[in-house]
Every structure is written in C-alpha cells, then in structure tokens.
Design a protein around this motif. Sequence first.
Motif, PDB file in Angstrom:
ATOM      1  N   TRP A  40      -6.158  20.550  -4.782  1.00 31.83           N
ATOM      2  CA  TRP A  40      -6.468  19.157  -4.480  1.00 31.83           C
ATOM      3  C   TRP A  40      -7.089  19.018  -3.089  1.00 31.83           C
ATOM      4  O   TRP A  40      -7.887  18.119  -2.847  1.00 31.83           O
ATOM      5  CB  TRP A  40      -5.230  18.269  -4.632  1.00 31.83           C
ATOM      6  CG  TRP A  40      -4.093  18.558  -3.703  1.00 31.83           C
ATOM      7  CD1 TRP A  40      -3.809  17.949  -2.516  1.00 31.83           C
ATOM      8  CD2 TRP A  40      -3.066  19.538  -3.897  1.00 31.83           C
ATOM      9  NE1 TRP A  40      -2.686  18.482  -1.943  1.00 31.83           N
ATOM     10  CE2 TRP A  40      -2.193  19.459  -2.780  1.00 31.83           C
ATOM     11  CE3 TRP A  40      -2.792  20.457  -4.907  1.00 31.83           C
ATOM     12  CZ2 TRP A  40      -1.076  20.282  -2.635  1.00 31.83           C
ATOM     13  CZ3 TRP A  40      -1.669  21.283  -4.765  1.00 31.83           C
ATOM     14  CH2 TRP A  40      -0.838  21.186  -3.652  1.00 31.83           C
ATOM     15  N   LEU A 220      -4.189  10.985  -0.623  1.00 37.05           N
ATOM     16  CA  LEU A 220      -4.807  11.953  -1.532  1.00 37.05           C
ATOM     17  C   LEU A 220      -4.384  13.383  -1.213  1.00 37.05           C
ATOM     18  O   LEU A 220      -4.187  14.203  -2.112  1.00 37.05           O
ATOM     19  CB  LEU A 220      -6.329  11.828  -1.464  1.00 37.05           C
ATOM     20  CG  LEU A 220      -6.915  10.543  -2.058  1.00 37.05           C
ATOM     21  CD1 LEU A 220      -8.384  10.397  -1.670  1.00 37.05           C
ATOM     22  CD2 LEU A 220      -6.762  10.537  -3.577  1.00 37.05           C
ATOM     23  N   ASN A 222      -1.658  14.398  -0.248  1.00 35.66           N
ATOM     24  CA  ASN A 222      -0.285  14.635  -0.694  1.00 35.66           C
ATOM     25  C   ASN A 222      -0.135  14.486  -2.201  1.00 35.66           C
ATOM     26  O   ASN A 222       0.974  14.455  -2.722  1.00 35.66           O
ATOM     27  CB  ASN A 222       0.664  13.687   0.029  1.00 35.66           C
ATOM     28  CG  ASN A 222       0.869  14.083   1.481  1.00 35.66           C
ATOM     29  OD1 ASN A 222       1.579  15.037   1.777  1.00 35.66           O
ATOM     30  ND2 ASN A 222       0.208  13.382   2.382  1.00 35.66           N
ATOM     31  N   SER A 223      -1.279  14.421  -2.907  1.00 33.52           N
ATOM     32  CA  SER A 223      -1.268  14.277  -4.371  1.00 33.52           C
ATOM     33  C   SER A 223      -1.315  15.650  -5.007  1.00 33.52           C
ATOM     34  O   SER A 223      -2.378  16.121  -5.398  1.00 33.52           O
ATOM     35  CB  SER A 223      -2.470  13.449  -4.822  1.00 33.52           C
ATOM     36  OG  SER A 223      -2.530  12.208  -4.156  1.00 33.52           O
ATOM     37  N   ASN A 224      -0.187  16.304  -5.108  1.00 38.73           N
ATOM     38  CA  ASN A 224      -0.198  17.708  -5.530  1.00 38.73           C
ATOM     39  C   ASN A 224       0.010  17.913  -7.026  1.00 38.73           C
ATOM     40  O   ASN A 224       0.269  19.021  -7.474  1.00 38.73           O
ATOM     41  CB  ASN A 224       0.858  18.504  -4.748  1.00 38.73           C
ATOM     42  CG  ASN A 224       2.247  17.929  -4.922  1.00 38.73           C
ATOM     43  OD1 ASN A 224       2.418  16.893  -5.559  1.00 38.73           O
ATOM     44  ND2 ASN A 224       3.226  18.611  -4.357  1.00 38.73           N
ATOM     45  N   SER A 228      -1.080  12.509 -10.345  1.00 40.89           N
ATOM     46  CA  SER A 228      -1.008  11.707  -9.126  1.00 40.89           C
ATOM     47  C   SER A 228      -2.343  11.711  -8.391  1.00 40.89           C
ATOM     48  O   SER A 228      -2.766  10.681  -7.843  1.00 40.89           O
ATOM     49  CB  SER A 228       0.103  12.219  -8.201  1.00 40.89           C
ATOM     50  OG  SER A 228      -0.182  13.523  -7.728  1.00 40.89           O
ATOM     51  N   PHE A 229      -3.043  12.854  -8.397  1.00 45.26           N
ATOM     52  CA  PHE A 229      -4.336  12.914  -7.723  1.00 45.26           C
ATOM     53  C   PHE A 229      -5.331  11.966  -8.388  1.00 45.26           C
ATOM     54  O   PHE A 229      -6.016  11.192  -7.714  1.00 45.26           O
ATOM     55  CB  PHE A 229      -4.885  14.345  -7.741  1.00 45.26           C
ATOM     56  CG  PHE A 229      -6.185  14.496  -6.981  1.00 45.26           C
ATOM     57  CD1 PHE A 229      -6.167  14.699  -5.611  1.00 45.26           C
ATOM     58  CD2 PHE A 229      -7.411  14.424  -7.625  1.00 45.26           C
ATOM     59  CE1 PHE A 229      -7.353  14.834  -4.889  1.00 45.26           C
ATOM     60  CE2 PHE A 229      -8.599  14.555  -6.924  1.00 45.26           C
ATOM     61  CZ  PHE A 229      -8.569  14.764  -5.554  1.00 45.26           C
ATOM     62  N   ASN A 232      -4.300   8.277  -7.759  1.00 42.13           N
ATOM     63  CA  ASN A 232      -4.559   7.880  -6.374  1.00 42.13           C
ATOM     64  C   ASN A 232      -6.051   7.798  -6.081  1.00 42.13           C
ATOM     65  O   ASN A 232      -6.499   6.916  -5.339  1.00 42.13           O
ATOM     66  CB  ASN A 232      -3.889   8.860  -5.410  1.00 42.13           C
ATOM     67  CG  ASN A 232      -2.385   8.719  -5.389  1.00 42.13           C
ATOM     68  OD1 ASN A 232      -1.848   7.654  -5.677  1.00 42.13           O
ATOM     69  ND2 ASN A 232      -1.684   9.798  -5.063  1.00 42.13           N
TER      70      ASN A 232
END
Length: 269
Positions: A40, A220, A222-224, A228-229, A232
């Motif tokens: 990401w 973004l 922290n969107s692992n 979630s990525f 977000n």
Amino acid sequence: MKNFIHRITTLSVVLIFFLSVSVKAQPAQPPGSSDDLPWWKTALVDAGGALGGAGAVGGFIGPGSITPGGWVALGGGAILGGASASVAVTSNSSSVEHAEEAQVIKSALNSGNSRSSRTSKTTTNQNDQIGQLHNLIISEYFDKHNTFNRDTFYKFVINDERVFPRGTTPILTKKDYDQIVQESMYLRVPNNNDMIIEFILKHLPDTVDTQKFRDYLILLLNSNTVDSFNANLDFVEGEVRSDNDLSERDSFAMDAFFSTARNSAQLWK
C-alpha cells in the motif's frame, strides 16, 4: 609525493566512474532499507510519481486552455512518472516475482475484467486508464528485462505509442524523470511514512489544501488491508474533489494520482 597524489586522483576518478555506472544500472539500496516496502505504501509512492510527472508537464504547458496534444502529454507524463517511481522503489526485490504478479493484472486488463475495477466501486475517476496503463507498462517491461535500468525504462515508455502516440513529443524531460527515480530510490525504508508524505506533497497542486491532504495521506498509509485501502482511497478522492476548486489541469493531475494508487495497489499486493 606528486606521484602518490596522482595515483590517488586517478583511483578516485575510476571509482567514481564505476560507481556512477552501477547506480544507473541498478539503484543502490539506501541504508536501513533491508525489507521491501509494503504494497500500500508502494502504491502511494507510485501515485506520487504520477503526480510529479503530470505536474512537471503541466508546468511547461501552463494553466490556460490545454490542446488535445497537451492532454496526451499530461497523461504520458503521469504514466512515465508513476511507472518509473514504481520500478525504482521495487527494483531491489525480485523482478521475476514482480513479472509473475504483473501478468495476472495484464491478463485481467486485456480481457476488460480488471480486478481494480471490481474492488473499488465508488470512484468516478474519468481518467482511470492512466493507472491501468501504468500496470501494463510495468508488466510488459519486466516481461523483457530482468532488472531496472533507468535509461532503458525511459526509452521503453516514450517509445510506447499507447503512452505517446506517433508524432507526440514527451514533454517530461529526462532531468525531471531522473529526479523522480532518484527520489523514489530513497523511499524504500518500510517505516518512514514522513518521507513518502513529503515526496507526494512536493508534487501536490497549489489548489489542493496541503494540511488536509497530509492528514489524508496518513490515513492511507495506515490502510494495510485491501478493503480499508480502497475504502479510504474512495473517501479521500471524494473529499479532495468536494473541498477544492481545481482547474482542469490540476483535476487531471489528481485523477492521475488516485487512478495510479488504485491500480498500483492491485499490482503489488
């Protein structure tokens, strides 16, 4: 004494020559970057490169009315900038593995059934083809080359008529291209989010609120997970469009950023 100084000077020149050749063929790994960058974060570096490529071309074109050729040049700059950032930041790990991963994306894109279009459903990005071609360029490069060479990659992209149709002159200069590659090389440190943020903000259009976008990038970065990525990214894209009065040129640059991030995430995850 003079002979000793002469020998030292000669040795230094030879060492500098070989070091410069080595860096051009395979960018050196900066200290402390023993691990691959998480997917990401790689996607966001790629997106920053696309933003930088589009911005550099936009600086030549100017803020006024853009000709059809100008739009092609902006798109080409975004693809060249994003793809070069991608291969530079990932070139320290297995290109064979990358080629295998890229082939999955290439097959999906060629069949019109891209995974990226299925995972992110809320985007209204009008220029998502930039990110899709970004993935194809990387895939096809690694089909033909085992390692990343910045000069070879530059020629590979500017000679691709899908990026720069026949008769089109690439406006993204070799100097700007080399700068994006050089900066991307030093973003391989897995836990250094601040470096990635500053790389992206450096290329952010003036019409986009810097502080808000910094906060969005932290979200973004922290969107692992894939879900979630994508969620977000869709949220941030919508916020940027509703909160900022973007010119056509700047809107295109942001399209390039989000499209590259969205598609690149599918390539490297």
